[in-house]
Motif scaffolding. Sequence first.
Motif, PDB file in Angstrom:
ATOM      1  N   GLY A  26       0.789  -1.228   0.000  1.00 45.82           N
ATOM      2  CA  GLY A  26       0.000   0.000   0.000  1.00 45.82           C
ATOM      3  C   GLY A  26       0.817   1.272   0.000  1.00 45.82           C
ATOM      4  N   ARG A  27       2.045   1.223  -0.495  1.00 51.10           N
ATOM      5  CA  ARG A  27       2.932   2.389  -0.509  1.00 51.10           C
ATOM      6  C   ARG A  27       2.853   3.190  -1.804  1.00 51.10           C
ATOM      7  NH1 ARG A  27       5.724   3.844   4.047  1.00 51.10           N
ATOM      8  NH2 ARG A  27       6.054   2.062   5.384  1.00 51.10           N
ATOM      9  N   VAL A  28       2.109   2.673  -2.800  1.00 49.71           N
ATOM     10  CA  VAL A  28       1.986   3.358  -4.088  1.00 49.71           C
ATOM     11  C   VAL A  28       0.515   3.674  -4.342  1.00 49.71           C
ATOM     12  CG1 VAL A  28       2.431   3.216  -6.563  1.00 49.71           C
ATOM     13  CG2 VAL A  28       3.994   2.105  -4.961  1.00 49.71           C
ATOM     14  N   HIS A  29       0.257   4.933  -4.680  1.00 46.27           N
ATOM     15  CA  HIS A  29      -1.093   5.369  -5.007  1.00 46.27           C
ATOM     16  C   HIS A  29      -1.086   5.958  -6.416  1.00 46.27           C
ATOM     17  CE1 HIS A  29      -1.278   5.198  -0.635  1.00 46.27           C
ATOM     18  NE2 HIS A  29      -2.586   5.176  -0.733  1.00 46.27           N
ATOM     19  N   VAL A  30      -2.165   5.722  -7.145  1.00 43.19           N
ATOM     20  CA  VAL A  30      -2.353   6.326  -8.462  1.00 43.19           C
ATOM     21  C   VAL A  30      -3.617   7.167  -8.394  1.00 43.19           C
ATOM     22  CG1 VAL A  30      -2.768   5.909 -10.917  1.00 43.19           C
ATOM     23  CG2 VAL A  30      -1.213   4.416  -9.649  1.00 43.19           C
ATOM     24  N   ASN A  31      -3.472   8.449  -8.641  1.00 39.61           N
ATOM     25  CA  ASN A  31      -4.589   9.395  -8.574  1.00 39.61           C
ATOM     26  C   ASN A  31      -5.314   9.318  -7.231  1.00 39.61           C
ATOM     27  OD1 ASN A  31      -4.041  10.249 -11.215  1.00 39.61           O
ATOM     28  ND2 ASN A  31      -5.272   8.597 -12.042  1.00 39.61           N
ATOM     29  N   GLY A  32      -4.553   9.140  -6.148  1.00 35.49           N
ATOM     30  CA  GLY A  32      -5.118   9.143  -4.806  1.00 35.49           C
ATOM     31  C   GLY A  32      -5.667   7.823  -4.314  1.00 35.49           C
ATOM     32  N   VAL A  43      -1.335   8.310 -19.645  1.00 33.43           N
ATOM     33  CA  VAL A  43      -0.649   9.602 -19.563  1.00 33.43           C
ATOM     34  C   VAL A  43      -1.503  10.551 -18.730  1.00 33.43           C
ATOM     35  CG1 VAL A  43       0.140  11.584 -20.912  1.00 33.43           C
ATOM     36  CG2 VAL A  43       0.533   9.273 -21.749  1.00 33.43           C
ATOM     37  N   GLY A  44      -0.859  11.244 -17.798  1.00 29.04           N
ATOM     38  CA  GLY A  44      -1.559  12.184 -16.933  1.00 29.04           C
ATOM     39  C   GLY A  44      -1.815  11.648 -15.536  1.00 29.04           C
ATOM     40  N   ASP A  45      -1.613  10.357 -15.311  1.00 24.07           N
ATOM     41  CA  ASP A  45      -1.789   9.791 -13.973  1.00 24.07           C
ATOM     42  C   ASP A  45      -0.782  10.403 -13.014  1.00 24.07           C
ATOM     43  OD1 ASP A  45      -3.911   8.121 -14.517  1.00 24.07           O
ATOM     44  OD2 ASP A  45      -2.698   6.324 -14.783  1.00 24.07           O
ATOM     45  N   ILE A  46      -1.202  10.579 -11.762  1.00 20.92           N
ATOM     46  CA  ILE A  46      -0.335  11.089 -10.703  1.00 20.92           C
ATOM     47  C   ILE A  46       0.017   9.930  -9.783  1.00 20.92           C
ATOM     48  CG2 ILE A  46      -0.089  12.716  -8.793  1.00 20.92           C
ATOM     49  CD1 ILE A  46      -0.375  14.089 -11.519  1.00 20.92           C
ATOM     50  N   LEU A  47       1.318   9.658  -9.643  1.00 19.44           N
ATOM     51  CA  LEU A  47       1.798   8.573  -8.786  1.00 19.44           C
ATOM     52  C   LEU A  47       2.320   9.151  -7.487  1.00 19.44           C
ATOM     53  CD1 LEU A  47       3.947   6.666 -11.444  1.00 19.44           C
ATOM     54  CD2 LEU A  47       1.526   6.395 -10.946  1.00 19.44           C
ATOM     55  N   SER A  48       1.952   8.538  -6.387  1.00 17.00           N
ATOM     56  CA  SER A  48       2.453   8.905  -5.071  1.00 17.00           C
ATOM     57  C   SER A  48       3.158   7.679  -4.508  1.00 17.00           C
ATOM     58  CB  SER A  48       1.297   9.320  -4.161  1.00 17.00           C
ATOM     59  OG  SER A  48       1.747   9.490  -2.843  1.00 17.00           O
ATOM     60  N   ILE A  49       4.453   7.831  -4.208  1.00 20.93           N
ATOM     61  CA  ILE A  49       5.256   6.698  -3.747  1.00 20.93           C
ATOM     62  C   ILE A  49       5.892   7.056  -2.417  1.00 20.93           C
ATOM     63  CG2 ILE A  49       7.177   5.169  -4.301  1.00 20.93           C
ATOM     64  CD1 ILE A  49       6.686   5.997  -7.264  1.00 20.93           C
ATOM     65  N   PRO A  56       5.684  11.239   0.908  1.00 20.15           N
ATOM     66  CA  PRO A  56       5.558  10.613  -0.408  1.00 20.15           C
ATOM     67  C   PRO A  56       6.104  11.509  -1.521  1.00 20.15           C
ATOM     68  CG  PRO A  56       3.405  11.200   0.475  1.00 20.15           C
ATOM     69  CD  PRO A  56       4.404  11.491   1.534  1.00 20.15           C
ATOM     70  N   SER A  57       6.681  10.880  -2.530  1.00 26.76           N
ATOM     71  CA  SER A  57       7.142  11.586  -3.724  1.00 26.76           C
ATOM     72  C   SER A  57       6.034  11.507  -4.761  1.00 26.76           C
ATOM     73  CB  SER A  57       8.398  10.926  -4.285  1.00 26.76           C
ATOM     74  OG  SER A  57       9.436  10.975  -3.339  1.00 26.76           O
ATOM     75  N   LEU A  58       5.789  12.618  -5.449  1.00 30.67           N
ATOM     76  CA  LEU A  58       4.723  12.681  -6.447  1.00 30.67           C
ATOM     77  C   LEU A  58       5.317  12.801  -7.843  1.00 30.67           C
ATOM     78  CD1 LEU A  58       2.363  15.191  -4.631  1.00 30.67           C
ATOM     79  CD2 LEU A  58       2.133  12.722  -4.739  1.00 30.67           C
ATOM     80  N   TYR A  59       4.766  12.016  -8.772  1.00 29.54           N
ATOM     81  CA  TYR A  59       5.219  12.023 -10.151  1.00 29.54           C
ATOM     82  C   TYR A  59       4.019  12.054 -11.078  1.00 29.54           C
ATOM     83  CZ  TYR A  59       9.429  10.191  -7.926  1.00 29.54           C
ATOM     84  OH  TYR A  59      10.524  10.006  -7.104  1.00 29.54           O
ATOM     85  N   GLU A  60       4.133  12.802 -12.171  1.00 33.89           N
ATOM     86  CA  GLU A  60       3.104  12.808 -13.201  1.00 33.89           C
ATOM     87  C   GLU A  60       3.632  12.031 -14.401  1.00 33.89           C
ATOM     88  OE1 GLU A  60       0.477  15.804 -16.011  1.00 33.89           O
ATOM     89  OE2 GLU A  60       1.944  16.644 -14.626  1.00 33.89           O
ATOM     90  N   VAL A  61       2.825  11.112 -14.921  1.00 35.42           N
ATOM     91  CA  VAL A  61       3.214  10.320 -16.086  1.00 35.42           C
ATOM     92  C   VAL A  61       3.057  11.191 -17.336  1.00 35.42           C
ATOM     93  CG1 VAL A  61       2.718   8.257 -17.456  1.00 35.42           C
ATOM     94  CG2 VAL A  61       2.475   8.185 -14.965  1.00 35.42           C
ATOM     95  N   LEU A  62       4.164  11.411 -18.063  1.00 31.70           N
ATOM     96  CA  LEU A  62       4.144  12.227 -19.276  1.00 31.70           C
ATOM     97  C   LEU A  62       4.092  11.385 -20.545  1.00 31.70           C
ATOM     98  CD1 LEU A  62       6.831  14.908 -18.336  1.00 31.70           C
ATOM     99  CD2 LEU A  62       4.345  15.052 -18.084  1.00 31.70           C
ATOM    100  N   LYS A  63       4.758  10.227 -20.540  1.00 30.76           N
ATOM    101  CA  LYS A  63       4.801   9.323 -21.699  1.00 30.76           C
ATOM    102  C   LYS A  63       4.833   7.892 -21.211  1.00 30.76           C
ATOM    103  CE  LYS A  63       7.930  12.052 -24.560  1.00 30.76           C
ATOM    104  NZ  LYS A  63       9.230  11.994 -25.224  1.00 30.76           N
ATOM    105  N   ILE A  81       6.691  16.130  -9.288  1.00 30.06           N
ATOM    106  CA  ILE A  81       5.893  17.281  -8.874  1.00 30.06           C
ATOM    107  C   ILE A  81       5.836  17.408  -7.352  1.00 30.06           C
ATOM    108  CG2 ILE A  81       4.517  17.418 -10.972  1.00 30.06           C
ATOM    109  CD1 ILE A  81       2.317  15.866  -9.533  1.00 30.06           C
ATOM    110  N   THR A  82       6.761  16.753  -6.671  1.00 31.68           N
ATOM    111  CA  THR A  82       6.836  16.846  -5.217  1.00 31.68           C
ATOM    112  C   THR A  82       7.190  18.273  -4.837  1.00 31.68           C
ATOM    113  OG1 THR A  82       7.640  14.580  -5.146  1.00 31.68           O
ATOM    114  CG2 THR A  82       7.928  15.890  -3.156  1.00 31.68           C
ATOM    115  N   ALA A  83       6.500  18.794  -3.837  1.00 33.92           N
ATOM    116  CA  ALA A  83       6.805  20.151  -3.369  1.00 33.92           C
ATOM    117  C   ALA A  83       8.218  20.199  -2.811  1.00 33.92           C
ATOM    118  CB  ALA A  83       5.805  20.561  -2.300  1.00 33.92           C
ATOM    119  N   PRO A  84       8.954  21.260  -3.100  1.00 33.98           N
ATOM    120  CA  PRO A  84      10.312  21.361  -2.542  1.00 33.98           C
ATOM    121  C   PRO A  84      10.254  21.442  -1.016  1.00 33.98           C
ATOM    122  CG  PRO A  84       9.675  23.414  -3.569  1.00 33.98           C
ATOM    123  CD  PRO A  84       8.587  22.418  -3.855  1.00 33.98           C
TER     124      PRO A  84
END
Length: 89
Positions: A26-32, A43-49, A56-63, A81-84
């Motif tokens: 349960g450490r990975v979330h896709v779109n919440g 494309v466009g999914d937001i990954l939270s790891i 958690p680190s946030l990533y947006e799938v571009l390709k 897209i993780t906040a600094p």
Amino acid sequence: MRLDKFLQVSRIIKRRTVAATLCQHGRVHVNGHKAKAGKTLVVGDILSIRIGEQEPSLYEVLKLPSGAVSKEKTLTLYQNITAPPRAIV
């Protein structure tokens, strides 16, 4: 493309088995939402790891790659897209 395969090919996570284990725990979330390793990404999914006790680190799938990707081109697959971190004043 499967979530665990994308995490490996993009080099966000080094090994596919580690990516699958993180999903299983349960450490990975896709779109919440908690995601299984076999979740199909678009494309466009937001990954939270979340690894360990870190935020958690946030990533947006571009390709989505169709095959093997060179190390230099992996950064074109996603955007971090993780906040600094906040500065301590």
